[in-house]
Design a protein around this motif. Structure first.
Motif, short mmCIF file in Angstrom:
data_model
loop_
_atom_site.label_atom_id
_atom_site.label_comp_id
_atom_site.label_asym_id
_atom_site.label_seq_id
_atom_site.Cartn_x
_atom_site.Cartn_y
_atom_site.Cartn_z
N GLU A 1 0.98 -1.09 -0.19
CA GLU A 1 -0.13 -0.16 0.02
C GLU A 1 0.71 1.29 0.04
OE1 GLU A 1 -4.02 -1.62 2.24
OE2 GLU A 1 -2.32 -0.90 3.64
N GLU A 2 1.79 1.26 0.77
CA GLU A 2 2.73 2.53 1.05
C GLU A 2 3.46 2.84 -0.42
OE1 GLU A 2 2.91 4.83 3.38
OE2 GLU A 2 1.27 3.84 4.25
N HIS A 3 3.81 1.69 -0.87
CA HIS A 3 4.60 1.67 -2.26
C HIS A 3 3.82 2.38 -3.18
CE1 HIS A 3 7.83 1.17 -5.02
NE2 HIS A 3 7.24 0.20 -5.53
N TYR A 4 2.57 1.81 -3.42
CA TYR A 4 1.54 2.22 -4.32
C TYR A 4 1.13 3.71 -3.98
CZ TYR A 4 -3.00 2.80 -6.89
OH TYR A 4 -3.87 3.60 -7.15
N TYR A 5 0.92 4.18 -2.82
CA TYR A 5 0.39 5.80 -2.50
C TYR A 5 1.52 6.39 -2.79
CZ TYR A 5 -3.23 3.29 0.14
OH TYR A 5 -4.34 2.79 0.42
N PHE A 6 2.86 5.98 -2.95
CA PHE A 6 3.94 6.69 -3.02
C PHE A 6 4.14 7.06 -4.51
CE2 PHE A 6 8.38 7.38 -4.47
CZ PHE A 6 8.75 8.75 -3.73
N ILE A 7 3.91 5.93 -5.35
CA ILE A 7 4.09 5.90 -6.80
C ILE A 7 2.91 6.94 -7.41
CG2 ILE A 7 3.58 4.54 -8.84
CD1 ILE A 7 5.83 2.91 -7.76
N THR A 8 2.00 6.86 -6.74
CA THR A 8 0.58 7.58 -7.16
C THR A 8 1.04 9.26 -7.04
OG1 THR A 8 -0.85 5.64 -6.65
CG2 THR A 8 -1.93 8.25 -6.80
N ARG A 9 1.34 9.51 -5.74
CA ARG A 9 1.85 10.77 -5.34
C ARG A 9 2.95 11.50 -6.35
NH1 ARG A 9 1.53 8.74 -0.19
NH2 ARG A 9 3.73 8.78 0.18
N LEU A 10 3.65 10.44 -6.72
CA LEU A 10 4.81 11.06 -7.69
C LEU A 10 4.31 11.72 -9.04
CD1 LEU A 10 7.86 8.56 -7.79
CD2 LEU A 10 7.85 10.80 -6.96
N ASN A 11 3.02 11.02 -9.42
CA ASN A 11 2.52 11.47 -10.50
C ASN A 11 3.42 11.55 -11.77
OD1 ASN A 11 0.12 12.26 -11.89
ND2 ASN A 11 0.57 14.78 -11.52
N LEU A 12 4.14 10.31 -11.75
CA LEU A 12 4.96 10.21 -12.98
C LEU A 12 4.57 8.84 -13.65
CD1 LEU A 12 7.72 10.86 -14.56
CD2 LEU A 12 8.83 9.38 -12.58
N LYS A 13 4.12 9.08 -14.67
CA LYS A 13 3.86 7.86 -15.53
C LYS A 13 4.89 6.96 -16.19
CE LYS A 13 -0.44 8.76 -15.24
NZ LYS A 13 -1.11 8.17 -14.11
N PRO A 14 4.69 5.77 -16.41
CA PRO A 14 5.90 5.05 -17.03
C PRO A 14 6.27 5.54 -18.36
CG PRO A 14 3.84 3.65 -16.45
CD PRO A 14 3.44 5.24 -16.51
N PHE A 15 7.53 5.24 -18.71
CA PHE A 15 8.27 5.64 -19.69
C PHE A 15 8.08 4.57 -20.80
CE2 PHE A 15 10.54 6.99 -15.78
CZ PHE A 15 10.58 8.39 -15.97
N GLN A 16 7.89 5.39 -22.35
CA GLN A 16 7.82 4.78 -23.28
C GLN A 16 9.11 4.16 -23.54
OE1 GLN A 16 4.74 4.21 -25.03
NE2 GLN A 16 4.12 5.08 -22.97
N ARG A 17 10.24 4.80 -23.53
CA ARG A 17 11.33 4.25 -23.94
C ARG A 17 12.39 4.09 -22.61
NH1 ARG A 17 14.63 8.33 -27.46
NH2 ARG A 17 15.98 7.69 -25.88
N ILE A 18 12.97 2.83 -22.66
CA ILE A 18 13.80 2.65 -21.70
C ILE A 18 15.20 2.74 -22.09
CG2 ILE A 18 14.75 0.85 -20.09
CD1 ILE A 18 11.62 1.74 -19.65
N ASP A 19 15.83 3.69 -21.77
CA ASP A 19 17.27 4.27 -22.23
C ASP A 19 17.96 4.41 -21.08
OD1 ASP A 19 16.16 6.60 -21.49
OD2 ASP A 19 16.21 7.64 -23.33
N SER A 20 17.49 3.82 -19.79
CA SER A 20 18.46 4.00 -18.67
C SER A 20 17.76 3.12 -17.45
CB SER A 20 18.28 5.47 -18.11
OG SER A 20 17.12 5.71 -17.26
N PHE A 21 18.89 2.69 -16.68
CA PHE A 21 18.47 1.50 -15.81
C PHE A 21 17.39 2.25 -14.91
CE2 PHE A 21 19.10 0.91 -11.12
CZ PHE A 21 18.92 -0.23 -11.30
N GLU A 22 17.49 3.54 -14.49
CA GLU A 22 16.33 4.06 -13.60
C GLU A 22 15.06 4.05 -14.35
OE1 GLU A 22 20.33 5.84 -12.59
OE2 GLU A 22 19.21 5.51 -14.47
N LYS A 23 14.94 4.33 -15.58
CA LYS A 23 13.71 4.32 -16.19
C LYS A 23 13.13 2.77 -16.28
CE LYS A 23 14.23 8.23 -19.29
NZ LYS A 23 14.34 8.80 -20.67
N GLY A 24 13.96 1.90 -16.50
CA GLY A 24 13.53 0.56 -16.38
C GLY A 24 13.08 0.08 -15.16
#
Length: 183
Positions: free
Chosen positions: A36-59
């Motif tokens: 739950e906490e992980h989900y709520y945090f990701i929701t608060r980030l308001n950052l959608k998944p990336f279309q292109r994976i061109d870095s470890f972080e994005k992946g």
């Protein structure tokens, strides 16, 4: 961090993830609370998944995003009141779960390809779940601390085998106390 240096969204994401893992390992969070906490945090980030994976972080972000949404929705469909009162909504949520697990698996493949399958170890893990036994695989990214991915996707297993990084053995998961804990 130096004074005046702004944290990036990825810094914030990885710091929060590390803090949640620490709290879970200490026993301050149950697996359900961790999800739950992980989900709520990701929701608060308001950052959608990336279309292109061109870095470890994005992946990793994409993997965690889709995994968190799928697991959170899995918690939701176990609500007896929801099942009784809104069976159509439950079916809709179940479809979302399938979609997000599918996108999580796509994220795994994109990340592994970005990393050229280098410094990766993969194998089946010993599972207490009858359903997951001999299906659930663990993918360890050896160059990164605490980066462990899981899937039951046989296409990913086939690709890992083709790339020569899959060991056809069953091992105890590196995060066994999390993986084998019900939620």
């Amino acid at each position: 961090m130096a004074v005046g240096v702004r944290k990036t969204t990825f810094d914030e994401f990885f710091d929060n993830r590390k803090a949640l893992i620490y709290k879970y390992q200490k026993g301050d969070l149950t697996k359900k609370e961790f999800i739950e906490e992980h989900y709520y945090f990701i929701t608060r980030l308001n950052l959608k998944p990336f279309q292109r994976i061109d870095s470890f972080e994005k992946g990793i972000y994409n993997y965690q995003y889709y995994n968190a949404v799928a697991k959170y929705n899995t918690l939701r469909v176990r609500d007896k009141k929801l099942i009784e009162k809104h069976p159509d909504l439950v079916r809709e949520i179940e479809n979302k779960i399938k979609y997000h697990y599918h996108k999580k698996d796509e994220s795994i493949i994109k990340l592994l390809r970005y990393l050229n399958y280098e410094d990766i170890e993969a194998y089946y893990i010993k599972s207490k779940s009858e359903y997951l036994n001999n299906k659930l695989i663990e993918i360890v990214l050896l160059d990164y601390d605490d980066v462990i991915l899981h899937t039951i996707n046989t296409g990913i297993v086939d690709e890992l085998k083709r790339e020569g990084v899959f060991k056809d053995v069953r091992k105890r998961s590196k995060i066994d106390n999390y993986v084998n804990k019900k939620y």
